[in-house]
Design a protein around this motif. Structure first.
Motif, PDB file in Angstrom:
ATOM      1  N   TYR A 154      -0.738 -12.762  -2.156  1.00  0.00           N
ATOM      2  CA  TYR A 154       0.128 -13.544  -3.048  1.00  0.00           C
ATOM      3  C   TYR A 154      -0.629 -14.763  -3.585  1.00  0.00           C
ATOM      4  O   TYR A 154      -0.403 -15.212  -4.686  1.00  0.00           O
ATOM      5  CB  TYR A 154       1.371 -14.037  -2.309  1.00  0.00           C
ATOM      6  CG  TYR A 154       2.421 -12.970  -2.050  1.00  0.00           C
ATOM      7  CD1 TYR A 154       3.272 -12.557  -3.076  1.00  0.00           C
ATOM      8  CD2 TYR A 154       2.554 -12.386  -0.803  1.00  0.00           C
ATOM      9  CE1 TYR A 154       4.243 -11.592  -2.848  1.00  0.00           C
ATOM     10  CE2 TYR A 154       3.526 -11.430  -0.561  1.00  0.00           C
ATOM     11  CZ  TYR A 154       4.371 -11.029  -1.593  1.00  0.00           C
ATOM     12  OH  TYR A 154       5.336 -10.074  -1.365  1.00  0.00           O
ATOM     13  N   ALA A 182       2.866  -5.756  -6.111  1.00  0.00           N
ATOM     14  CA  ALA A 182       1.981  -6.215  -7.190  1.00  0.00           C
ATOM     15  C   ALA A 182       2.304  -5.557  -8.527  1.00  0.00           C
ATOM     16  O   ALA A 182       1.913  -6.059  -9.583  1.00  0.00           O
ATOM     17  CB  ALA A 182       0.528  -5.952  -6.804  1.00  0.00           C
ATOM     18  N   ASP A 229       3.982 -10.635  -8.580  1.00  0.00           N
ATOM     19  CA  ASP A 229       4.109  -9.943  -7.286  1.00  0.00           C
ATOM     20  C   ASP A 229       5.568  -9.876  -6.836  1.00  0.00           C
ATOM     21  O   ASP A 229       5.882 -10.110  -5.668  1.00  0.00           O
ATOM     22  CB  ASP A 229       3.247 -10.636  -6.218  1.00  0.00           C
ATOM     23  CG  ASP A 229       1.783 -10.672  -6.623  1.00  0.00           C
ATOM     24  OD1 ASP A 229       1.271  -9.613  -7.023  1.00  0.00           O
ATOM     25  OD2 ASP A 229       1.165 -11.746  -6.569  1.00  0.00           O
TER      26      ASP A 229
END
Ligand code: LLP
Length: 421
Positions: free
Chosen positions: A243, A283, A369
């Motif tokens: 992240y 993602a 994400d």
């Protein structure tokens, strides 16, 4: 592979400019990149090399279009409710490739799963084992079972998403599990086919996975020695993603390590079930929103956007970091540090603090994400209709869940004594 890229000064998902999606669908809106989903799945499939099954954890993102994408690739599914089972079936998934996890399966859920002939029940307590045995008997069936053992390892992740410690509600302690397997003959309507464990989510280090296997695999050896034909080990999900600055292992390294532990314990022939959620979808998903207002106080700049914590709760609930960037390429333009916040009346309604961005009111931005535990955890709090969802495939896109309308907000509600609204 990154589905997001700046081209000609603006952000694209695959070959579609996000501004085009905002114009057509409005904001806030979730956008998923189909080809990125496919390549994430293929990485798991390649690592498994035919010796097992990828059972996508439906809870991470249960949109039918996502499920259909994985079903089309031959995936199995990990479910935790009858709702998830029906979604898998509605999306064209194969119920024979479904494993059913969760500590609170109701009788009705078990009956439906038995009727569908699912691959395995991941049982989390002695009481559930009794219930399953009774219901399978009533249905005239033999239910395939693995016990979810709790290996009591520290996953080193956020406490809300760690599940493998003995103080957690999940799974069955190793010695108790050994006893229940040992009593297999008592359960006339069950077949013990595997052993299961899942220790937590967003793990970025391989160590806890290895620790868990080193505790669980000796049990498998012991059960086989007792004559129980254990055919698979289900290692759950949990592989983390990047992240911000995390360095999660690759899928190949992760599966490679699992294989290596199987080999070390003389169990290389076990079929391997994996239940990845986040690593398959996070993602590939983006939350697209628009800046409503910029507001400055003595100490801060705020960017108030049209998405709120009701749309994406991870930052508010876990203090999770998710990257934020503008749809217009900022290039070298000077920016400022913004707290990016939503319109919900809660101080926790913050997507990110002190994010350096070049912004004007009306700009589009994305929270990255957001494909896992995004839309599925969204709510209508503050009477905000849930966002639309869009699937991009190369140069095309389709709305795969319509934005809720205002009337959807009170669908099913009534005022006693009054005509329907
Ligand atoms: N299998 C079982 C039994 C699980 O409980 C979970 C996730 C998974 C597989 C998939 O785990 P993954 O590969 O996605 O890590 N809402 C939290 C995550 C909760 C995870 C719950 N269980 C978040 O947004 O971070």
């Amino acid at each position: 592979m990154d589905a997001l890229s700046y081209r000609h000064g603006e952000l694209f998902v695959e070959d579609v400019p996000l501004a085009r999606i905002a114009d057509a669908v409005g904001t806030p809106c979730y956008v998923y990149a189909r080809n990125q989903l496919i390549s994430a799945y293929r990485a798991f499939e390649a690592a498994l090399a035919g010796q097992g099954l990828v059972c996508y954890a439906v809870k991470a993102n249960s949109n039918l279009a996502i499920l259909a994408t994985f079903a089309g690739l031959g995936a199995g599914f990990d479910i935790v409710s009858a709702g998830e089972l029906e979604r898998v079936i509605a999306a064209g998934g194969d119920p024979h490739r479904v494993v059913f996890s969760g500590v609170g399966k109701t009788a009705a859920e078990i009956e439906r799963a038995l009727a569908c002939g699912i691959k395995c029940f991941n049982v989390e307590s002695a009481a559930e084992l009794e219930r399953l045995n009774a219901l399978a008997g009533r249905a005239g069936q033999i239910a395939p079972v693995s016990l979810r053992v709790n290996p009591d390892v520290d996953a080193g992740t956020h406490p809300y998403i760690a599940t493998g410690l003995k103080e957690n509600k999940f799974g069955i302690a190793l010695d108790e599990a050994a006893g229940l397997y040992g009593d297999a003959a008592r359960y006339a309507h069950l077949r013990f086919v595997g052993v299961d464990c899942h220790i937590g989510s967003q793990l970025t280090d391989l160590r806890p996975f290895a620790d868990a296997l080193d505790r669980v695999l000796p049990l498998v050896g012991q059960l086989r020695a007792q004559g129980l034909p254990i055919g698979h080990i289900d290692v759950g999900g949990g592989l983390g993603i990047r992240y911000r600055d995390e360095r999660p292992p690759s899928v190949a390294a992760y599966v490679g390590q699992v294989r290596e532990r199987l080999l070390a314990h003389g169990l290389a022939d076990l079929s391997l079930l994996l239940e990845p959620g986040r690593a398959l979808v996070a993602a590939a998903g983006t939350l697209l929103a628009r800046v409503e207002y910029l507001k400055s106080t003595d100490t801060k700049h705020f960017a108030i956007i049209d998405a709120g914590m009701n749309d994406l709760i991870r930052p508010a609930l876990y203090g999770a970091f998710q990257a934020i960037q503008t749809v217009r390429d900022p290039g070298a333009a000077p920016g400022a540090d913004y707290d990016v916040v939503g319109p919900v009346c809660e101080s926790a309604d913050v997507f990110g603090r002190g994010r350096h961005l070049h912004l004007q009111a009306g700009d589009l931005l994305v929270v990255r994400d957001a494909g896992a535990y995004g839309f599925v955890m969204s709510s209508q709090y503050n009477s905000r209709p849930r966002a639309a969802e869009v699937l991009v495939d190369g140069g095309r896109f389709a709305v795969v869940r319509a934005r809720e309308t205002l009337a959807d907000l009170w669908r099913g509600e009534s005022v006693p004594g009054r005509e329907a609204v």
